[in-house]
Design a protein around this motif. Structure first.
Motif, PDB file in Angstrom:
ATOM      1  N   UNK A 157       0.839  -1.200   0.000  1.00  0.00           N
ATOM      2  CA  UNK A 157       0.000   0.000   0.000  1.00  0.00           C
ATOM      3  C   UNK A 157       0.877   1.253   0.000  1.00  0.00           C
ATOM      4  N   UNK A 158       1.862   1.267   0.873  1.00  0.00           N
ATOM      5  CA  UNK A 158       2.792   2.404   0.958  1.00  0.00           C
ATOM      6  C   UNK A 158       3.557   2.571  -0.348  1.00  0.00           C
ATOM      7  N   UNK A 159       4.006   1.456  -0.911  1.00  0.00           N
ATOM      8  CA  UNK A 159       4.740   1.503  -2.179  1.00  0.00           C
ATOM      9  C   UNK A 159       3.871   2.099  -3.283  1.00  0.00           C
ATOM     10  N   UNK A 160       2.600   1.681  -3.362  1.00  0.00           N
ATOM     11  CA  UNK A 160       1.699   2.198  -4.393  1.00  0.00           C
ATOM     12  C   UNK A 160       1.429   3.697  -4.214  1.00  0.00           C
ATOM     13  N   UNK A 161       1.307   4.131  -2.970  1.00  0.00           N
ATOM     14  CA  UNK A 161       1.095   5.563  -2.719  1.00  0.00           C
ATOM     15  C   UNK A 161       2.312   6.354  -3.194  1.00  0.00           C
ATOM     16  N   UNK A 162       3.504   5.871  -2.864  1.00  0.00           N
ATOM     17  CA  UNK A 162       4.725   6.569  -3.296  1.00  0.00           C
ATOM     18  C   UNK A 162       4.879   6.533  -4.814  1.00  0.00           C
ATOM     19  N   UNK A 163       4.515   5.429  -5.445  1.00  0.00           N
ATOM     20  CA  UNK A 163       4.552   5.361  -6.912  1.00  0.00           C
ATOM     21  C   UNK A 163       3.637   6.437  -7.500  1.00  0.00           C
ATOM     22  N   UNK A 164       2.444   6.587  -6.917  1.00  0.00           N
ATOM     23  CA  UNK A 164       1.470   7.585  -7.370  1.00  0.00           C
ATOM     24  C   UNK A 164       2.034   8.997  -7.182  1.00  0.00           C
ATOM     25  N   UNK A 165       2.638   9.248  -6.024  1.00  0.00           N
ATOM     26  CA  UNK A 165       3.207  10.569  -5.723  1.00  0.00           C
ATOM     27  C   UNK A 165       4.306  10.908  -6.727  1.00  0.00           C
ATOM     28  N   UNK A 166       5.199   9.963  -6.980  1.00  0.00           N
ATOM     29  CA  UNK A 166       6.310  10.205  -7.910  1.00  0.00           C
ATOM     30  C   UNK A 166       5.829  10.353  -9.346  1.00  0.00           C
ATOM     31  N   UNK A 167       4.896   9.494  -9.761  1.00  0.00           N
ATOM     32  CA  UNK A 167       4.369   9.534 -11.125  1.00  0.00           C
ATOM     33  C   UNK A 167       3.717  10.882 -11.430  1.00  0.00           C
ATOM     34  N   UNK A 168       3.048  11.449 -10.422  1.00  0.00           N
ATOM     35  CA  UNK A 168       2.330  12.710 -10.603  1.00  0.00           C
ATOM     36  C   UNK A 168       3.111  13.935 -10.135  1.00  0.00           C
ATOM     37  N   UNK A 169       4.385  13.752  -9.743  1.00  0.00           N
ATOM     38  CA  UNK A 169       5.236  14.871  -9.329  1.00  0.00           C
ATOM     39  C   UNK A 169       4.697  15.623  -8.130  1.00  0.00           C
TER      40      UNK A 169
END
Length: 90
Positions: free
Chosen positions: A38-50
């Motif tokens: 869950x944490x990994x997916x949130x960080x992926x989302x944050x990075x993908x969207x800057x």
């Protein structure tokens, strides 16, 4: 007689799948997943969207989907984010 070591278990609380609610599902999907994932997916989302603040990397700038997860806040610290995300899992 030699003693055998028991294998160490991963923290079962972190490995146990949690169910994201409707608000969080817009960011990470609606299938149950372990907190680590869950944490990994949130960080992926944050990075993908800057969404990580350029000047102060510990701050997360919310888009519309994350603003709903963050209780309407436009910006949170990464430590605050964990607490806010936990309110959206069961």
């Amino acid at each position: 007689m030699a003693t055998t070591k028991k294998p160490t278990k991963a923290n079962s609380a972190l490995a146990k799948p949690v169910q994201p609610d409707e608000v969080l599902a817009k960011v990470v999907g609606s299938t149950p997943l372990p907190r680590t994932e869950l944490t990994k997916k949130i960080w992926d989302y944050i990075k993908k969207n800057g969404l990580q603040d350029e000047k102060k990397k510990t701050l997360i700038n919310a888009d519309d989907a994350l603003k709903a997860v963050f209780g309407g806040k436009k910006q949170v610290t990464m430590f605050e984010m964990t607490k806010l995300v936990n309110a959206h899992v069961s």
